[in-house]
Design a protein around this motif. Structure first.
Motif, PDB file in Angstrom:
ATOM      1  N   SER A  90      36.457  16.826   9.194  1.00 21.00           N
ATOM      2  CA  SER A  90      37.575  17.746   9.014  1.00 21.00           C
ATOM      3  C   SER A  90      38.767  17.031   8.399  1.00 21.00           C
ATOM      4  O   SER A  90      38.953  15.822   8.562  1.00 21.00           O
ATOM      5  N   ALA A 130      37.186  22.184   7.775  1.00 22.50           N
ATOM      6  CA  ALA A 130      36.122  21.475   8.485  1.00 22.50           C
ATOM      7  C   ALA A 130      34.764  21.821   7.881  1.00 22.50           C
ATOM      8  O   ALA A 130      34.472  22.993   7.606  1.00 22.50           O
ATOM      9  N   ASN A 157      30.701  21.495   8.732  1.00 23.53           N
ATOM     10  CA  ASN A 157      29.796  21.283   9.855  1.00 23.53           C
ATOM     11  C   ASN A 157      28.345  21.406   9.386  1.00 23.53           C
ATOM     12  O   ASN A 157      28.020  22.260   8.550  1.00 23.53           O
ATOM     13  N   SER A 162      30.084  16.628  11.711  1.00 22.66           N
ATOM     14  CA  SER A 162      31.257  17.396  11.287  1.00 22.66           C
ATOM     15  C   SER A 162      32.293  16.458  10.694  1.00 22.66           C
ATOM     16  O   SER A 162      32.395  15.285  11.081  1.00 22.66           O
TER      17      SER A 162
END
Length: 254
Positions: free
Chosen positions: A161, A175, A177, A159
């Motif tokens: 962000s 974000a 992912n 991930s």
């Protein structure tokens, strides 16, 4: 308008200065010269404007006050632009660069060096502003299995962000992912607008502390927006409410 200004050229100078001040223009506009003007052109412009706006040219009290108000801005513009160090700092950093020029100008030899120095300072400040406004964070969580002395990655979650603090109580988080396992994977990009509630500290919205409400929406299917409300209870406990919003016929993932 001052009744003593009857010459057409003087009237035009007055109109130029009034328009420059009304638009919040910079010192070059106040003197009515281009940013590439030579030192001689800047001095000539200052002298010409001084002949019109110097308070000593006016006898009536109201006219002197009018002239003094304009002449102060003309003097300030000439003071900054007539000095190589302060002009270079002003070109790169605006009014905020003038005090810096007075502190370091004597250490730099040529006008080119001055411009290079303050251009570097301007880039450094822009970089700092961007870093303060946007905070990034990356995480990777692999699951490793050992079989007969050999290691193999069974799954991987990654991930990344970006958090932008929009105000003391509001933050925007974007974000990305990704999850992969046994040759298959999925991922999404989610934007979240989070607002801290109550007397929250400036960092509460970005950090997610205290009580807050947020709205999240994905960029890729499955499309499902969520609204979260979190309230911090005594002893470190939290109460959370989540509402998921899905379209009746969500498009299939590809």
């Amino acid at each position: 308008m001052n009744q003593q200004l009857t010459d057409p050229d003087e009237d035009a100078l007055h109109d130029l200065l009034r328009n420059a001040e009304a638009s919040g223009a910079d010192y070059y506009a106040v003197l009515n010269v281009p940013r590439t003007a030579s030192a001689a052109a800047i001095n000539d412009a200052y002298k010409r404007l001084s002949r019109v706006f110097h308070p000593d040219r006016h006898t009536a009290a109201e006219q002197r006050q009018w002239a003094q108000r304009h002449f102060h801005g003309i003097q300030r513009a000439h003071e900054v632009l007539s000095d190589d160090a302060t002009r270079a700092a002003y070109d790169a950093l605006g009014e905020a660069g003038v005090p810096i020029a007075r502190a370091v100008g004597h250490k730099v030899q040529s006008a080119r060096d001055l411009h290079a120095h303050f251009e570097r300072e301007a880039r450094r400040r822009r970089t700092e502003d961007i870093e303060q406004w946007v905070q990034s964070k990356s995480e990777a969580a692999p699951v490793v299995r050992f079989t007969r002395g050999r290691a193999a990655v069974e799954s991987l979650a990654v991930s990344h962000s970006f958090t932008s603090t929009l105000s003391e109580s509001t933050a925007l988080v974007v974000a990305a992912n990704m999850f992969a396992r046994q040759g298959r994977g999925s991922g999404n990009v989610v934007a979240t607008l989070r607002r801290a509630l109550g007397a929250a500290p400036p960092s509460a919205a970005a950090a997610g502390g205290g009580s807050w409400v947020s709205v999240s929406a994905p960029a890729l299917p499955p499309y499902a927006a969520t609204v979260d409300a979190v309230h911090q209870l005594p002893h470190g406990a939290f109460a959370t409410t989540r509402v998921a919003l899905r379209p009746r016929s969500a498009p299939a993932a590809t």
